[in-house]
Design a protein around this motif. Structure first.
Motif, PDB file in Angstrom:
ATOM      1  N   ILE A 159     -45.494 -10.032  19.459  1.00  0.00           N
ATOM      2  CA  ILE A 159     -46.838  -9.970  20.043  1.00  0.00           C
ATOM      3  C   ILE A 159     -47.649  -8.595  20.144  1.00  0.00           C
ATOM      4  O   ILE A 159     -46.734  -8.234  20.866  1.00  0.00           O
ATOM      5  CB  ILE A 159     -45.886 -10.923  21.535  1.00  0.00           C
ATOM      6  CG1 ILE A 159     -45.167 -11.886  21.533  1.00  0.00           C
ATOM      7  CG2 ILE A 159     -47.464 -11.438  22.510  1.00  0.00           C
ATOM      8  CD1 ILE A 159     -44.676 -12.936  22.650  1.00  0.00           C
ATOM      9  N   LEU A 160     -48.552  -9.225  20.569  1.00  0.00           N
ATOM     10  CA  LEU A 160     -49.414  -7.681  20.548  1.00  0.00           C
ATOM     11  C   LEU A 160     -49.629  -7.742  22.015  1.00  0.00           C
ATOM     12  O   LEU A 160     -50.418  -8.766  22.694  1.00  0.00           O
ATOM     13  CB  LEU A 160     -50.947  -7.739  20.251  1.00  0.00           C
ATOM     14  CG  LEU A 160     -52.281  -6.829  20.354  1.00  0.00           C
ATOM     15  CD1 LEU A 160     -51.482  -5.579  20.218  1.00  0.00           C
ATOM     16  CD2 LEU A 160     -53.233  -7.491  19.990  1.00  0.00           C
ATOM     17  N   ASN A 161     -49.513  -6.641  22.763  1.00  0.00           N
ATOM     18  CA  ASN A 161     -49.826  -6.332  24.147  1.00  0.00           C
ATOM     19  C   ASN A 161     -51.566  -5.883  24.261  1.00  0.00           C
ATOM     20  O   ASN A 161     -51.828  -5.029  24.612  1.00  0.00           O
ATOM     21  CB  ASN A 161     -48.886  -5.073  24.535  1.00  0.00           C
ATOM     22  CG  ASN A 161     -48.548  -4.898  26.368  1.00  0.00           C
ATOM     23  OD1 ASN A 161     -49.481  -5.524  26.970  1.00  0.00           O
ATOM     24  ND2 ASN A 161     -48.151  -4.094  26.461  1.00  0.00           N
ATOM     25  N   ILE A 162     -51.406  -7.031  25.259  1.00  0.00           N
ATOM     26  CA  ILE A 162     -53.019  -6.557  25.398  1.00  0.00           C
ATOM     27  C   ILE A 162     -54.289  -6.356  26.837  1.00  0.00           C
ATOM     28  O   ILE A 162     -54.844  -5.592  25.938  1.00  0.00           O
ATOM     29  CB  ILE A 162     -53.547  -8.478  25.661  1.00  0.00           C
ATOM     30  CG1 ILE A 162     -53.038  -9.005  26.418  1.00  0.00           C
ATOM     31  CG2 ILE A 162     -53.826  -8.616  23.537  1.00  0.00           C
ATOM     32  CD1 ILE A 162     -54.678 -10.453  27.089  1.00  0.00           C
ATOM     33  N   TYR A 166     -54.568   1.405  25.181  1.00  0.00           N
ATOM     34  CA  TYR A 166     -54.462   2.432  24.422  1.00  0.00           C
ATOM     35  C   TYR A 166     -54.068   1.910  22.940  1.00  0.00           C
ATOM     36  O   TYR A 166     -55.140   3.100  22.014  1.00  0.00           O
ATOM     37  CB  TYR A 166     -54.278   3.896  24.836  1.00  0.00           C
ATOM     38  CG  TYR A 166     -54.412   4.304  26.546  1.00  0.00           C
ATOM     39  CD1 TYR A 166     -55.705   4.868  26.555  1.00  0.00           C
ATOM     40  CD2 TYR A 166     -53.874   4.232  27.557  1.00  0.00           C
ATOM     41  CE1 TYR A 166     -56.217   5.166  27.799  1.00  0.00           C
ATOM     42  CE2 TYR A 166     -54.557   4.533  28.997  1.00  0.00           C
ATOM     43  CZ  TYR A 166     -55.481   5.249  29.100  1.00  0.00           C
ATOM     44  OH  TYR A 166     -56.288   5.722  30.130  1.00  0.00           O
ATOM     45  N   GLU A 167     -53.288   1.086  23.060  1.00  0.00           N
ATOM     46  CA  GLU A 167     -52.967   1.083  21.547  1.00  0.00           C
ATOM     47  C   GLU A 167     -53.864  -0.160  21.151  1.00  0.00           C
ATOM     48  O   GLU A 167     -53.421   0.040  19.994  1.00  0.00           O
ATOM     49  CB  GLU A 167     -51.924   0.374  21.909  1.00  0.00           C
ATOM     50  CG  GLU A 167     -50.914  -0.276  20.647  1.00  0.00           C
ATOM     51  CD  GLU A 167     -50.663   0.624  19.743  1.00  0.00           C
ATOM     52  OE1 GLU A 167     -50.678   0.375  18.713  1.00  0.00           O
ATOM     53  OE2 GLU A 167     -50.394   1.824  20.306  1.00  0.00           O
ATOM     54  N   ILE A 171     -55.738  -0.372  17.565  1.00  0.00           N
ATOM     55  CA  ILE A 171     -56.183  -0.620  15.751  1.00  0.00           C
ATOM     56  C   ILE A 171     -57.547  -0.683  15.136  1.00  0.00           C
ATOM     57  O   ILE A 171     -58.411  -0.271  15.327  1.00  0.00           O
ATOM     58  CB  ILE A 171     -57.017  -2.530  16.940  1.00  0.00           C
ATOM     59  CG1 ILE A 171     -55.350  -2.534  17.493  1.00  0.00           C
ATOM     60  CG2 ILE A 171     -56.885  -3.513  15.310  1.00  0.00           C
ATOM     61  CD1 ILE A 171     -56.123  -4.433  17.980  1.00  0.00           C
ATOM     62  N   GLY A 172     -56.850  -0.937  13.803  1.00  0.00           N
ATOM     63  CA  GLY A 172     -57.423  -0.829  12.511  1.00  0.00           C
ATOM     64  C   GLY A 172     -57.604   1.211  11.723  1.00  0.00           C
ATOM     65  O   GLY A 172     -58.061   1.138  11.469  1.00  0.00           O
ATOM     66  N   SER A 177     -50.011   0.743  16.187  1.00  0.00           N
ATOM     67  CA  SER A 177     -48.773   0.511  15.679  1.00  0.00           C
ATOM     68  C   SER A 177     -48.714  -1.155  16.222  1.00  0.00           C
ATOM     69  O   SER A 177     -47.553  -1.551  16.073  1.00  0.00           O
ATOM     70  CB  SER A 177     -46.908   0.777  16.824  1.00  0.00           C
ATOM     71  OG  SER A 177     -47.648   0.818  18.085  1.00  0.00           O
ATOM     72  N   SER A 178     -49.443  -1.838  16.224  1.00  0.00           N
ATOM     73  CA  SER A 178     -49.399  -3.209  16.795  1.00  0.00           C
ATOM     74  C   SER A 178     -49.094  -4.378  15.908  1.00  0.00           C
ATOM     75  O   SER A 178     -49.206  -3.666  14.086  1.00  0.00           O
ATOM     76  CB  SER A 178     -50.548  -4.218  16.809  1.00  0.00           C
ATOM     77  OG  SER A 178     -51.750  -2.788  17.877  1.00  0.00           O
TER      78      SER A 178
END
Length: 753
Positions: A159-162, A166-167, A171-172, A177-178
């Motif tokens: 599950i992505l930590n929204i 910073y993470e 993305i992209g 690390s998602s």
């Protein structure tokens, strides 16, 4: 141990040395004033024989020493490298001019023999073979799967930590690390990433270059030292505290600084070491990594004799807007703490703290991204052409944006040296060599200086920079950037009979100047006018359209001519002019070309030998004589009602080789050119960007057909990026993947920029 001639000679008996001295007197008397040596004993027969013997002995000694050095890849001669590579089983790579990639790869093969097949070794070897920064990623670790009880292993979170901003910001990128769901496409075709056997090699084709990096300069005595704090920038409008880092006052991203040294074996590349723009949250998370002296960017404020270096506690990351309105006044955030300085690295904007009042000067330094190293830029001393003569007129701007005075008289040749990266304002007409009776006139940006010459309006309404030159004189412009107002006829005009213009590493901004959004203020306006009977040799420069007069000889090497549109005119004969000729080598031209004939061969080489002895301008990277015609070039133009894409009147002279020539063009005979037949839209070159401020300006996209990507005479791409040798780098990357990859896995390149 090296033995000198004098040491051996002094071991002879004194009587023998005395007789040899007498014989030397006789020889010196016979040769008279033409003798190169002044001491009689240097002409003695015995000393001459000993000198010849020692010379041969030194050659043997050096050869023996080299035989020992040839046992090691770091010190061996170039011709030994492939033999050592064959001995250790290193792959045969395609050479990349300007780099030592084969030696580096053989050394990497030796160092990685025991660690072959690991991710760090794959990344290290790929970077050594291509010369590109590369970051390898095991995408099976980032693929969310249902674990098997028969083979327990670490699994990423599902599950992505929204809440982790910073993470989310990564993305992209290569460092996200998602978790991702399964992606069936293969990474080898650059269409898929998240699959169990996939390893992605993130390739970064851009480079990061410094702008305005300050340094101390020693001037004469130790007590006379000036400090260049960086590039001087101005407010967006009077009464504001809003600034932009870019010298042209435009939005442009700030890039990360290159690392001090390349990663060693076993070390992985960090995100901070890659040539990519700095993100806002990335800067907010670790300001010390990017801001400060010697870092990616810096801000210094000078008020009188007080110099203030902004500290980490004085600055804060912020979103200062992404668009520029069409109205004169821009809308920037106003609900910010006035005591802090806010910086937006993604747009290159900053708002200065209100603690600075009165009259002060703001200096900045930063890094910008480029795909191709042409045009004005900060150069090292070894890249500055010619011999730098003493007594030159020095222009400095370390206290404010200066006006350049009328060129003062000086010796022949007359040198003007710009030592700081800042704006120098010209008020129009300038006396050139004609006023001082000199034959050579040189305007040069010095080491690590990138000045911008801003041409302003004179009282008589003239705006362009006109150099009025003595007949048969030579003008050199090197390392400069020119900009002017929209109503200017052209940026630079050279006036005078039979004048020779040489331009190296210069930028005459296409469209005269840029607005805050980075768009040209006068699209298609001429940048340079070459008057009747003149010769112009332009290298590694970016220009707008060029106007040529009667009997003009124009030679362009590694240049961009940007008229702004395929239907605009890039090389324009003046009304009624005849007898002009052009030569294009490794150039990219946006717009139509018209000339009487192709030329630049014999005339160019004769002139180079006659007038370039004091500051040689290279003809070709390999020293080969430049051929007549068009070679390794891209001409992107379309026919209009009044003009052909390329219109050469004399089609019996010269040749067009290894170039993209638009349909409906009238040119001399073609050899190995594209397209072969009527071109479809997909056959045309695809440029990553045609916007001057973009880092990928005039870079060929990899979606372009192979006939263009591999169509130059050296097997590389056509156009100004020919010397990048991207085809050889991609081929080497493919060989490395085949050699280093473990069984059962698959890898492929992911081009980040």
């Amino acid at each position: 141990m090296t033995v000198t001639l004098q040491q051996v000679f002094e071991r002879l008996p004194a009587e023998i040395r005395k007789l040899d001295h007498k014989e030397g007197h006789k020889v010196l008397a016979r040769q008279g004033s033409s003798a190169g040596l002044t001491e009689p004993e240097d002409y003695g027969p015995i000393k001459s024989i000993i000198s010849a013997m020692l010379r041969e002995g030194q050659i043997v000694e050096q050869d023996i020493a080299q035989l020992y050095d040839d046992h090691f890849i770091e010190t061996c001669a170039d011709w030994v490298v492939p033999y050592i590579g064959e001995l250790v089983g290193a792959l045969s790579l395609e050479p990349i001019p300007g780099t030592d990639n084969h030696r580096r790869f053989v050394a990497a093969t030796l160092a990685t023999r025991r660690s072959k097949g690991t991710l760090a070794t794959l990344e290290y070897s790929a970077a050594a073979a291509t010369g590109w920064p590369i970051h390898a990623v095991e995408y099976w670790k980032r693929t969310a799967t249902t674990p098997s009880m028969r083979r327990p292993q670490f699994q990423p979170q599902s599950i992505l930590n929204i809440r982790d901003i910073y993470e989310l910001d990564k993305i992209g990128s290569a460092f996200e690390s998602s978790p991702r769901s399964f992606h069936a496409h293969s990474v080898e075709t650059m269409q898929g990433r998240w699959n169990l056997p996939n390893i992605g090699l993130h390739v970064f084709r851009l480079k990061s270059y410094p702008v305005g990096n300050g340094e101390e300069r020693q001037e004469g005595s130790s007590s006379n030292t000036t400090r260049n704090y960086g590039y001087i920038v101005r407010k967006t409008h009077n009464g504001s505290r809003q600034y932009r880092f870019h010298p042209l006052g435009c939005d442009a991203p700030l890039f990360k600084a290159p690392p001090d040294q390349e990663p060693r074996l076993g070390e992985r590349r960090r995100a901070a070491d890659l040539p990519v723009p700095i993100r806002r949250l990335e800067f907010d998370q670790d300001k010390a990594q990017f801001f400060g002296p010697g870092k990616a960017f810096n801000i210094i404020v000078r008020k009188g004799a007080t110099v203030t270096q902004l500290g980490l506690d004085d600055v804060k990351a912020a979103n200062l807007g992404d668009s520029v309105p069409n109205s004169g006044t821009e809308s920037w955030p106003s609900d910010l703490d006035p005591e802090l300085t806010y910086i937006d690295p993604q747009t290159g904007r900053f708002i200065l703290s209100s603690s600075f009042t009165g009259n002060f000067t703001v200096f900045v330094s930063f890094h910008e991204g480029r795909a191709i190293e042409i045009g004005g830029h900060q150069r090292e001393l070894s890249d500055i052409p010619g011999l730098l003569l003493p007594g030159a007129i020095t222009m400095r701007g370390n206290t404010g944006i200066p006006n350049v005075p009328n060129f003062p008289s000086g010796t022949d040749p007359l040198d003007i040296h710009f030592e700081h990266s800042t704006d120098y304002r010209f008020d129009g007409h300038r006396n050139g060599p004609n006023a001082f009776g000199v034959d050579i006139f040189r305007v040069i940006a010095m080491e690590r200086a990138w000045p911008t010459l801003a041409i302003t309006e004179q009282p008589n309404g003239k705006i362009d920079l006109r150099l009025i030159c003595k007949p048969n004189s030579t003008v050199l412009l090197s390392g400069l950037r020119f900009k002017s107002l929209a109503q200017a006829q052209s940026n630079v005009k050279i006036l005078g009979d039979d004048v020779r213009l040489e331009m190296r590493d210069c930028t005459l901004i296409p469209g005269h100047d840029l607005d805050p959004a980075g768009e040209p203020i006068a699209p298609g306006a001429p940048s340079l006018r070459i008057s009747d009977g003149q010769t112009a040799i332009i290298e590694r420069s970016i220009l707008g359209p060029i106007e040529i007069g009667n009997d003009v000889e124009l030679v362009l090497n590694d240049c961009v001519i940007d008229a702004g549109s395929y239907a605009a005119k890039a090389i324009i004969p003046l009304a009624g002019s005849r007898g002009h000729s052009i030569t294009l080598n490794r150039c990219t031209v946006i717009g139509q070309i018209k000339a009487d004939r192709l030329g630049g061969g014999d005339h160019y080489t004769e002139q180079a030998q006659a007038t370039l002895a004091s500051f040689p301008l290279r003809r070709d990277k390999t020293g080969v004589e430049i051929p007549r015609g068009i070679r390794d070039s891209l001409i992107l133009a379309i026919a209009t009602e009044d003009a052909l894409p390329i219109d050469i009147m004399d089609i019996q002279t010269g040749c067009v080789r290894h170039s993209f020539i638009p349909p409906d063009s009238r040119v001399p005979r073609k050899f190995a050119c594209a397209p072969k037949a009527r071109a479809r839209q997909s056959d045309w070159p695809q440029l990553s960007s045609r916007r001057y401020l973009d880092p990928a300006y005039m870079q060929l996209s990899l979606t372009t057909s192979n006939a263009i990507l591999e169509g130059a005479s050296n097997g590389s791409e056509m156009g100004v990026g020919s010397d990048q040798n991207s085809r050889a780098r991609r081929a080497n990357l493919t060989r490395i993947i085949e050699d280093q990859l473990r069984f059962g896995l698959q890898a492929g390149p992911i081009y980040e920029n």
